[in-house]
Structure formats: C-alpha cells, structure tokens
Design an enzyme around this catalytic site. Structure first.
Site, PDB file in Angstrom:
ATOM      1  CD  GLU A   1      -3.403  -0.899   0.078  1.00 41.35           C
ATOM      2  OE1 GLU A   1      -3.999  -0.037   0.547  1.00 41.35           O
ATOM      3  OE2 GLU A   1      -3.955  -2.372  -0.117  1.00 41.35           O
TER       4      GLU A   1
ATOM      5  CG  HIS B   1      -3.221   2.516   4.341  1.00 40.01           C
ATOM      6  ND1 HIS B   1      -4.010   3.648   3.509  1.00 40.01           N
ATOM      7  CD2 HIS B   1      -3.287   1.355   3.964  1.00 40.01           C
ATOM      8  CE1 HIS B   1      -4.383   2.626   2.650  1.00 40.01           C
ATOM      9  NE2 HIS B   1      -3.815   1.929   2.666  1.00 40.01           N
TER      10      HIS B   1
ATOM     11  CB  CYS C   1      -4.766  10.034   2.742  1.00 41.72           C
ATOM     12  SG  CYS C   1      -5.345   8.768   4.268  1.00 41.72           S
TER      13      CYS C   1
HETATM   14  N1  LIG Z   1      -5.156   6.999   2.130  1.00 37.74           N
HETATM   15  C1  LIG Z   1      -6.848   6.932   1.970  1.00 37.74           C
HETATM   16  C2  LIG Z   1      -6.917   5.718   1.204  1.00 37.74           C
HETATM   17  C3  LIG Z   1      -8.912   6.084   1.437  1.00 37.74           C
HETATM   18  C4  LIG Z   1      -9.301   5.093   0.010  1.00 37.74           C
HETATM   19  N2  LIG Z   1     -10.124   5.268  -0.433  1.00 37.74           N
HETATM   20  C5  LIG Z   1     -11.599   4.462  -0.969  1.00 37.74           C
HETATM   21  O1  LIG Z   1     -10.563   4.180  -1.521  1.00 37.74           O
HETATM   22  C6  LIG Z   1     -13.035   4.987  -0.972  1.00 37.74           C
HETATM   23  C7  LIG Z   1     -13.393   4.680  -2.568  1.00 37.74           C
HETATM   24  C8  LIG Z   1     -15.029   4.972  -1.974  1.00 37.74           C
HETATM   25  O2  LIG Z   1     -15.591   3.390  -1.085  1.00 37.74           O
HETATM   26  O3  LIG Z   1     -15.586   5.502  -2.974  1.00 37.74           O
HETATM   27  C9  LIG Z   1      -8.688   3.427   1.214  1.00 37.74           C
HETATM   28  O4  LIG Z   1      -9.330   2.347   1.787  1.00 37.74           O
HETATM   29  O5  LIG Z   1      -7.648   3.060   0.614  1.00 37.74           O
END
Ligand SMILES: NCCC[C@H](NC(=O)CCC(=O)O)C(=O)O
Length: 445
Positions: free
Chosen positions: A174, A250, A371
């Site tokens: 990640e 994360h 993020c």
């Molecule tokens: N570092 C923050 C990342 C946030 C990201 N959210 C998302 O992908 C949500 C997308 C949605 O639900 O439409 C994740 O969880 O990887």
C-alpha cells in the site's frame, strides 16, 4: 548534502465519488452512495497545496488518472461502444462501474514507496509503485502511477522507478502509507521504518480478524531489497491487528513520523516497546535520537483517532527546528482531540503550530492530509532533474483552479456514472491537463 522534502499531492479527479468500495475503511463504508462534489474536492486539495507552497514548503502535484478505466470494463466482458459498455456495466454491476470510475489515485500516500538517494545502494532515488491489490478499484492504479512517475522522474542518472510487486495477496503493498523515514535532518542518513499488517508465510503470526490487513511483511521486505536499503537502517514493525479491526486500514491513520519525531497512538503497534527499541537502536547508527510523542488511549481513543484523523496529519519541519502539524478540520470538532492538541502545542515539544484545512470531501472517503501526499526528499540536483511542470506555484494554482472550474461537476450521484457524457468530460479535462502540466504523453487516451 542538503535535501528538501517535496510533498506531491494528488489532484482530485473529475469523477470523485462515494461508492463504499473500501471494506475496513469506516468513512468509505459510512458514506456509500451519498452525493459527492468533485469540484469542491479538487478545490479543497488545491487550497492545501497552495497554502503550504506559500509557506515555503516544497510542493508539487500528481495528476489524476484516466477514468472510467475502460480496460477494466472491457476485460470483464462489457463490450460495444463506450456508451454500450457504460450502460451494460451500470445495469449488470454498478459496483464494477464504480471501481472503474473511482478517483482513489488522489490519495498519493498509496501511490508508491519512495527511498531518497541517501538511503539507497546506488545513490539514486528509488520508487516502487504500490500494487494496492487488496481492493479492485485500487489495484488498477499502479499502471498509470508508474507511467506518471516515469514521466516526472525520467532522468535515470538520478531516479529509478521500479515495477510494482507481483499483484497477489502475499505481496500486498500500500505504499508510503505504511512507510516512515526517521533521521536527524532530511539530507542525512536515515532509518526507514516499514509497518505491516500481516505475514503471508507465517500463519502463526498475529493478524486482524474482522478487516483485512492490506500490507504484508513480505511486500515491505521486497521493496527494501529493490531499493537497496541497508539492513542496519531498515526496521520492520507489525501494526496492532486490533486497531486494523477498528478501522485503521493503513498505519498513517494511527502514526506519523518526520525527521526524528514519531507521533503515534499507544495502540498503534503490536509490540510498542519492541518497536521503539528497534528504532532507537537503528537511529543510534545514524546519529539521530528518536523523539517519541505517544498519545495515550485515555486522552484519545482509537475511535476518536479514526474519526478525527488526528494521526493522518502532515508533520512539517520549519526553519528554526520546530514542526507544524497539518490537520483536518475534524480534529477541532472532536472535543478529546482538540483538547489533546492544545496541550501538545503548549508542551514546549517539537510541535508548536497547528495548521488546519477543510478536506471534508476527501475525509468522507477516509483520506486526510497525509493520505493526499507522497513525500519525496530530493537534493537540489535531483529537484532540478525532475519534470518542473508539476511544481506548485501561484501561477499553476490559478491555472488549475480555472481548469477545475471549467471541467468539474459540483455533484455526482451513483446513477451519474452511467451518463456517457461524464466519460467524455473527464477525457476532455485530462487532455487539457496534460498540456497544462507540460506532459504530452501522460495519458494513454
Ligand atoms: N489513504 C487513504 C485511502 C482511502 C481509500 N478510500 C477509498 O478508496 C474509498 C473509495 C470509495 O469507497 O468510493 C482507501 O480505502 O484506500
């Protein structure tokens, strides 16, 4: 040699939407299918970049990705014209359509892991784009991420952009959201800390029970090998599986480091004392002394940390040695967190300033200030060798604001993803963006 930390913020794309795609990310799940405002989202992100650049922090931008991802849709059997593909996907699997339309590359902390030249065996800056293989909508990102990083960091005398790791659960990666560099100053020797959630090849190692651990130890080790990091200056720390089960998907939702400071919640790591011991020992080897700022559960609960995103903050070194903590507005709306922060800045410790931003549009999908940025520490020579069109200036800020105003909608609802006009709008916008940034080959449109 002196070096500066550039923050590469993701520019929010024109199809920013809330699709509930990230199981284990509480905000993503809570806001599923609510209406988003892509224009406001992009402007909020740009306002943060501009304000930090105006303060003298080195700031750059990473462009959004092409959406919808027609390659995904066609590879899954949706055929015909673009309009046919969209109509059929919406009818038969709206969730797949939402994946193809996700603006999730905006969270560039997940774009790649970056090792500055000071840390690597060949003296170049190394990048490994993250495969993000835990979620379909994010597993698509590395292809364009690699293309963008190769375009910006094209000079092979200074930069090495690797392929992503094999896209299989054993190597769940990640990126920088689970990676922190600790040192006395950015230009000096450093310790790279990798935080992982589970161990693929040791079934006895602790792992979360409810939500997925997205990063494996094996992935972190592979990135360290590819970057040529020295063993004595690399530390692997296991995240506390219990906090993953409380929504800490994360490590950057529960800890942040900068220079010699590690700001973390007492429950962040599986073995807190063991982690601090390893860090202190490795840092002694680079003449740096760890300043650990530990937040106790009775001051801020894990739940408050997850809802306010206290630790998803940016810790920025200021001239004169102190640090500013860049936080989302939600921190001030949470009583326990705002009380804690008052004490923190009054304590006489390294953090003497709070800078807050309204990033509500991103926060509703579980992405805070940290993020939204990828840290890339560069020497002056490296900074001049990268593509200059992405460096944030007042002029670029105004150009991008006008571009957003022209191309972005101010409301997107789930059914809008079926509108063929949206796909055309996004393409038109991105073609113009490639020209603005001076990157003609940026997209494979
Ligand atoms: N570092 C923050 C990342 C946030 C990201 N959210 C998302 O992908 C949500 C997308 C949605 O639900 O439409 C994740 O969880 O990887």
């Amino acid at each position: 040699m002196s070096a500066r930390e550039f923050n590469f913020d993701g520019l929010v794309g024109p199809s920013h939407n809330y699709a509930g795609l990230s199981f284990g990310n509480v905000a993503s799940f809570n806001n599923v299918k609510s209406a988003s405002n892509p224009k406001q989202a992009a402007l909020q992100g740009l306002a943060k970049m501009r304000a930090l650049a105006a303060r003298g922090f080195a700031q750059a931008v990473l462009p959004p990705q092409d959406r919808p991802n027609f390659r995904l849709l066609r590879s899954l059997g949706f055929t015909g014209s673009d309009a046919d593909v969209l109509a059929r996907a919406y009818k038969e699997s709206p969730v797949i359509l939402a994946c193809a339309y996700s603006a999730s590359p905006m969270w560039t902390a997940n774009a790649a892991t970056v090792s500055p030249s000071r840390d690597t065996a060949d003296g170049r800056v190394h990048f490994t784009p993250a495969n993000l293989n835990n979620k379909l909508h994010r597993a698509l990102e590395y292809v364009q991420t690699t293309r963008a990083l190769q375009a910006i960091f094209a000079d092979e005398r200074h930069f090495a952009v690797h392929d992503a790791l094999p896209s299989t659960p054993a190597f769940g990666d990640e990126g920088a959201a689970n990676h922190t560099r600790l040192c006395a100053q950015h230009g000096l020797d450093a310790v790279e800390m990798f935080v992982y959630g589970r161990v693929e090849f040791d079934p006895a190692a602790p792992a979360p029970k409810r939500y997925p651990a997205r990063q494996t130890l094996e992935a972190s080790q592979a990135v360290a090998r590819k970057h040529g990091l020295a063993e004595a200056r690399t530390v692997y720390v296991q995240q506390n599986p219990d906090v993953i089960d409380q929504g800490v998907f994360h490590n950057d939702v529960i800890a942040v480091g900068n220079a010699n400071v590690l700001f973390y919640h007492e429950q962040a790591f599986a073995d807190e004392q063991g982690a601090l011991f390893q860090l202190r020992q490795a840092m002694a080897g680079v003449d740096a002394e760890l300043t650990a700022i530990r937040v106790d559960t009775d001051m801020v609960s894990v739940q408050d940390a997850v809802h306010s995103y206290l630790f998803n903050s940016q810790l920025l070194s200021k001239d004169g040695g102190k640090m500013a903590l860049v936080i989302p507005q939600e921190c001030q709306e949470n009583a326990a967190v705002s009380r804690y922060l008052e004490g923190l800045v009054a304590s006489g410790g390294p953090v003497d300033e709070l800078v807050h931003f309204d990033l509500r549009q991103s926060m509703r999908n579980g992405g805070g200030p940290a993020c939204l940025r990828l840290r890339v520490a560069l020497t002056d020579a490296e900074a001049s060798a990268m593509h200059q069109g992405v460096v944030m200036t007042e002029a670029l800020y105004h150009t991008l604001v006008a571009w957003v105003e022209k191309h972005y909608r101010d409301k997107l609802e789930p059914q809008d993803l079926a509108d063929p006009a949206l796909a055309v709008e996004v393409h038109t916008a991105l073609e113009e963006l490639a020209r603005i940034l001076g990157m003609p080959g940026l997209y494979d449109l």
